[in-house]
Design an enzyme around this catalytic site. Structure first.
Site, PDB file in Angstrom:
ATOM      1  N   MET A   1     111.791 -24.126  22.656  1.00 57.63           N
ATOM      2  CA  MET A   1     110.459 -24.558  22.840  1.00 57.63           C
ATOM      3  C   MET A   1     110.673 -25.617  23.832  1.00 57.63           C
ATOM      4  SD  MET A   1     107.722 -22.816  21.337  1.00 57.63           S
ATOM      5  CE  MET A   1     106.189 -24.004  21.103  1.00 57.63           C
ATOM      6  N   CYS A   2     110.279 -26.783  23.565  1.00 57.49           N
ATOM      7  CA  CYS A   2     110.128 -27.801  24.480  1.00 57.49           C
ATOM      8  C   CYS A   2     109.002 -28.195  25.542  1.00 57.49           C
ATOM      9  CB  CYS A   2     111.605 -28.199  25.191  1.00 57.49           C
ATOM     10  SG  CYS A   2     113.188 -28.518  24.220  1.00 57.49           S
ATOM     11  N   GLY A   3     108.674 -29.204  25.721  1.00 62.36           N
ATOM     12  CA  GLY A   3     107.717 -29.312  26.823  1.00 62.36           C
ATOM     13  C   GLY A   3     107.899 -30.341  27.890  1.00 62.36           C
TER      14      GLY A   3
ATOM     15  N   ARG B   1     105.050 -28.640  21.275  1.00 64.08           N
ATOM     16  CA  ARG B   1     106.290 -27.873  21.787  1.00 64.08           C
ATOM     17  C   ARG B   1     107.653 -28.581  21.528  1.00 64.08           C
ATOM     18  NH1 ARG B   1     105.293 -23.550  24.900  1.00 64.08           N
ATOM     19  NH2 ARG B   1     107.497 -23.676  25.620  1.00 64.08           N
TER      20      ARG B   1
ATOM     21  N   THR C   1     109.077 -33.556  26.047  1.00 65.80           N
ATOM     22  CA  THR C   1     109.229 -33.384  24.591  1.00 65.80           C
ATOM     23  C   THR C   1     110.299 -32.360  23.806  1.00 65.80           C
ATOM     24  OG1 THR C   1     107.376 -31.706  24.278  1.00 65.80           O
ATOM     25  CG2 THR C   1     106.652 -33.947  24.686  1.00 65.80           C
TER      26      THR C   1
END
Length: 298
Positions: free
Chosen positions: A1-3, A32, A148
């Site tokens: 994921m990660c944002g 995320r 994030t």
């Protein structure tokens, strides 16, 4: 994921609002990446000075630290604390001397970033809480990037949070995964790079710094990474004068850009951009695979 989020301000009148907008964008990407968060802010600075952003939990040492370091450097030392980070501003040519003194006398203090205009703040926790911890909404500047993290391949630690910085005023945030980062890391170690984590994103940051150290422009360094770095990724890179975006040739990770007369904004999802002023008048588009998009202030 990660944002990932990024904001490059064309309109100077918006600079007092940079931190406010980036903080809101960062919080929107919490789903995320709820594990940790970080942000790089590019603000005021002078070419003959360097800002060392340090993670130093003990606020009681601040005055003594500034006094003793100033005596060693025989120069004034400006120190500003933000939660468990401090920004120490010193003459640029004395950076190596200052870092050597800190390693010897304060090994508990960790270098987060260095640059004439860049400051990086990152910590474990929900993105909104991290932003509030460092009073990010009140920060001013010309541009910034944030991240994030959802840790899927390594431990949830402050060191493992993004952005990663491996050069002055240079940093990178990353969404994706690299398959050959260990091999690239070994090659960069032979070039003198030191890595603090096992995170593949730190390797990507180091690779770009190395290529630019060898004479590449940012665009050339990013273009060469399409061959050197194997995997799927979206990179957003911050520099002293701007930022750049690159997706791998498959481009399976989400990314969206918006450009108006006032700003350029990046988000992993459109909802990160939806609250920006005038977004309804911006050109909103998905960046093409294997294509470098860059904006710089000249």
């Amino acid at each position: 994921m990660c944002g990932i989020v990024g904001l490059f301000l064309k309109n100077e009148q918006l600079q007092p609002e940079l931190g406010e907008h980036l903080s809101r964008m960062l919080a929107t990407m919490s789903a995320r990446g709820p594990d940790s968060a970080g942000i790089a802010i590019y603000g005021a600075g002078a070419d003959d000075l360097i800002k060392l952003t340090l993670r130093a939990a003990d606020a009681a040492v601040d005055r003594d630290l500034a006094r003793r370091l100033g005596a060693v450097l025989k120069a004034p030392v400006d120190l500003v604390r933000r939660s468990n980070h401090v920004v120490v501003t010193i003459p640029r040519e004395q950076q190596a001397q200052a870092l050597a003194w800190l390693r010897e006398h304060h090994p508990e203090i960790h270098l987060v970033s260095a640059g004439s205009r860049m400051e990086i703040y990152k910590e474990v926790g929900l993105p909104e809480r991290v932003a509030d911890q460092f009073s990010l909404p009140a920060m001013q500047g010309t541009h910034g990037i944030g991240h994030t993290r959802m840790a899927t391949e390594s431990a949830v630690t402050t060191n493992g949070a993004h952005p990663f910085s491996t050069g002055a005023d240079q940093c990178l945030v990353h969404n994706g995964s690299l398959s050959n980062h260990n091999a690239v890391r070994r090659g960069l170690k032979r070039e003198g790079f030191v890595f603090e984590t096992e995170n593949d994103s730190e390797v990507a940051a180091g690779y770009l710094t190395w290529r630019m150290r060898e004479g590449d422009s940012l665009k050339q360094a990013l273009t060469s990474s399409l061959v050197a770095l194997d995997g799927f990724f979206t990179f957003v890179v911050g520099t002293r004068d701007g930022f750049a975006v690159l997706r791998d040739p498959i481009a399976c990770k989400p990314a969206i850009l918006a450009e108006s007369d006032d700003y350029v904004a990046f988000g992993s999802e459109f909802r990160a951009l939806s609250a920006l002023p005038g977004i309804e008048n911006a050109r909103v588009f998905e960046p093409e695979p294997a294509t470098v998009y860059a904006w710089e202030r000249r």
